[in-house]
Write a protein that holds these residues in place. Structure first.
Motif, mmCIF file in Angstrom:
data_model
loop_
_atom_site.group_PDB
_atom_site.id
_atom_site.type_symbol
_atom_site.label_atom_id
_atom_site.label_comp_id
_atom_site.label_asym_id
_atom_site.label_seq_id
_atom_site.Cartn_x
_atom_site.Cartn_y
_atom_site.Cartn_z
ATOM 1 N N PRO A 30 0.832 -1.217 0.000
ATOM 2 C CA PRO A 30 0.000 0.000 0.000
ATOM 3 C C PRO A 30 0.867 1.267 0.000
ATOM 4 O O PRO A 30 2.072 1.211 0.213
ATOM 5 C CB PRO A 30 -0.787 -0.126 1.307
ATOM 6 C CG PRO A 30 0.115 -0.909 2.209
ATOM 7 C CD PRO A 30 0.838 -1.880 1.306
ATOM 8 N N TRP A 31 0.217 2.401 -0.225
ATOM 9 C CA TRP A 31 0.928 3.687 -0.242
ATOM 10 C C TRP A 31 1.254 4.195 1.155
ATOM 11 O O TRP A 31 2.118 5.051 1.320
ATOM 12 C CB TRP A 31 0.099 4.750 -0.962
ATOM 13 C CG TRP A 31 0.305 4.716 -2.437
ATOM 14 C CD1 TRP A 31 -0.520 4.160 -3.368
ATOM 15 C CD2 TRP A 31 1.416 5.254 -3.160
ATOM 16 N NE1 TRP A 31 0.022 4.307 -4.617
ATOM 17 C CE2 TRP A 31 1.204 4.976 -4.520
ATOM 18 C CE3 TRP A 31 2.576 5.916 -2.785
ATOM 19 C CZ2 TRP A 31 2.101 5.362 -5.509
ATOM 20 C CZ3 TRP A 31 3.466 6.303 -3.768
ATOM 21 C CH2 TRP A 31 3.229 6.034 -5.117
ATOM 22 N N THR A 32 0.542 3.719 2.159
ATOM 23 C CA THR A 32 0.767 4.213 3.525
ATOM 24 C C THR A 32 1.183 3.056 4.430
ATOM 25 O O THR A 32 1.024 1.895 4.093
ATOM 26 C CB THR A 32 -0.515 4.866 4.085
ATOM 27 O OG1 THR A 32 -1.564 3.898 4.061
ATOM 28 C CG2 THR A 32 -0.917 6.073 3.266
ATOM 29 N N GLY A 33 1.693 3.412 5.569
ATOM 30 C CA GLY A 33 2.082 2.388 6.536
ATOM 31 C C GLY A 33 3.394 2.739 7.208
ATOM 32 O O GLY A 33 4.079 3.699 6.845
ATOM 33 N N LYS A 34 3.742 1.934 8.196
ATOM 34 C CA LYS A 34 4.961 2.162 8.968
ATOM 35 C C LYS A 34 6.195 2.125 8.072
ATOM 36 O O LYS A 34 7.119 2.924 8.222
ATOM 37 C CB LYS A 34 5.062 1.104 10.058
ATOM 38 C CG LYS A 34 6.286 1.248 10.939
ATOM 39 C CD LYS A 34 6.320 0.179 12.011
ATOM 40 C CE LYS A 34 7.529 0.399 12.883
ATOM 41 N NZ LYS A 34 8.475 -0.686 12.838
ATOM 42 N N ASP A 35 6.215 1.208 7.121
ATOM 43 C CA ASP A 35 7.340 1.074 6.196
ATOM 44 C C ASP A 35 7.556 2.371 5.410
ATOM 45 O O ASP A 35 8.690 2.800 5.207
ATOM 46 C CB ASP A 35 7.046 -0.097 5.255
ATOM 47 C CG ASP A 35 8.088 -0.254 4.174
ATOM 48 O OD1 ASP A 35 7.692 -0.347 2.997
ATOM 49 O OD2 ASP A 35 9.285 -0.298 4.498
ATOM 50 N N LYS A 36 6.487 2.998 4.987
ATOM 51 C CA LYS A 36 6.606 4.226 4.182
ATOM 52 C C LYS A 36 7.126 5.383 5.030
ATOM 53 O O LYS A 36 7.925 6.194 4.573
ATOM 54 C CB LYS A 36 5.261 4.613 3.556
ATOM 55 C CG LYS A 36 4.628 3.507 2.717
ATOM 56 C CD LYS A 36 5.578 2.941 1.692
ATOM 57 C CE LYS A 36 4.930 1.907 0.828
ATOM 58 N NZ LYS A 36 5.289 0.541 1.125
ATOM 59 N N ALA A 37 6.695 5.447 6.284
ATOM 60 C CA ALA A 37 7.192 6.486 7.189
ATOM 61 C C ALA A 37 8.692 6.294 7.432
ATOM 62 O O ALA A 37 9.443 7.276 7.490
ATOM 63 C CB ALA A 37 6.422 6.450 8.510
ATOM 64 N N GLU A 38 9.132 5.053 7.534
ATOM 65 C CA GLU A 38 10.561 4.784 7.734
ATOM 66 C C GLU A 38 11.368 5.197 6.502
ATOM 67 O O GLU A 38 12.460 5.751 6.628
ATOM 68 C CB GLU A 38 10.773 3.308 8.041
ATOM 69 C CG GLU A 38 10.250 2.913 9.408
ATOM 70 C CD GLU A 38 10.226 1.411 9.638
ATOM 71 O OE1 GLU A 38 10.459 0.639 8.676
ATOM 72 O OE2 GLU A 38 9.960 1.010 10.787
ATOM 73 N N HIS A 39 10.838 4.934 5.313
ATOM 74 C CA HIS A 39 11.514 5.370 4.088
ATOM 75 C C HIS A 39 11.619 6.898 4.048
ATOM 76 O O HIS A 39 12.669 7.450 3.723
ATOM 77 C CB HIS A 39 10.762 4.873 2.850
ATOM 78 C CG HIS A 39 11.071 3.461 2.493
ATOM 79 N ND1 HIS A 39 12.135 3.110 1.698
ATOM 80 C CD2 HIS A 39 10.461 2.302 2.833
ATOM 81 C CE1 HIS A 39 12.166 1.804 1.556
ATOM 82 N NE2 HIS A 39 11.151 1.283 2.244
ATOM 83 N N PHE A 40 10.525 7.576 4.375
ATOM 84 C CA PHE A 40 10.486 9.036 4.334
ATOM 85 C C PHE A 40 11.471 9.649 5.320
ATOM 86 O O PHE A 40 12.306 10.475 4.951
ATOM 87 C CB PHE A 40 9.061 9.522 4.630
ATOM 88 C CG PHE A 40 8.902 11.009 4.564
ATOM 89 C CD1 PHE A 40 8.695 11.636 3.353
ATOM 90 C CD2 PHE A 40 8.959 11.772 5.719
ATOM 91 C CE1 PHE A 40 8.553 13.006 3.282
ATOM 92 C CE2 PHE A 40 8.816 13.151 5.656
ATOM 93 C CZ PHE A 40 8.610 13.765 4.436
ATOM 94 N N VAL A 41 11.399 9.225 6.571
ATOM 95 C CA VAL A 41 12.259 9.793 7.615
ATOM 96 C C VAL A 41 13.721 9.426 7.372
ATOM 97 O O VAL A 41 14.615 10.273 7.492
ATOM 98 C CB VAL A 41 11.793 9.343 9.021
ATOM 99 C CG1 VAL A 41 12.792 9.750 10.085
ATOM 100 C CG2 VAL A 41 10.419 9.914 9.334
#
Length: 116
Positions: A30-41
């Motif tokens: 999916p486009w959202t999730g904990k994994d995506k926040a880790e990539h962003f940060v």
């Protein structure tokens, strides 16, 4: 003035990204999730750190910016390439998009706090 990254290096990076469309498999995520926040940060921190390193080397602002952004995005692309191997989770354009967004925010945050 000679460019920081010669056109051959730029072409190689672009080619690598396009060649990844032939990777072993793609992630179905999916486009959202904990994994995506880790990539962003993570990308934001890497871009700021890369820009700070280049800035401390006495490079001009444009060269520092280029280094920071390419450092962060390059590591993100490398991670996705690693994920695309046969035993990995698959290449994720969504993760890579979050990496690019994070790199832009990280550089912008560094720029806002250090250049006035």
């Amino acid at each position: 003035m000679t460019p920081f990254f010669p056109s051959s290096v730029r072409l190689s990076v672009i080619s690598l990204i396009f060649l990844c469309s032939g990777c072993t498999h793609f992630a179905n995520d999916p486009w959202t999730g904990k994994d995506k926040a880790e990539h962003f940060v993570g990308s934001a921190v890497l871009a700021a750190a890369g820009t700070a390193y280049a800035d401390n080397q006495g490079w001009n602002e444009a060269r520092s910016r280029s280094f920071g952004l390419l450092f962060s995005v390059g590591l993100g692309a490398t991670k996705e390439l690693y994920d695309s191997r046969a035993g990995g989770s698959g290449w994720s354009w969504k993760d890579f998009s979050w990496d690019i967004a994070g790199a832009a925010v990280g550089y912008s945050a560094y720029h806002l706090t250090h250049y006035r």
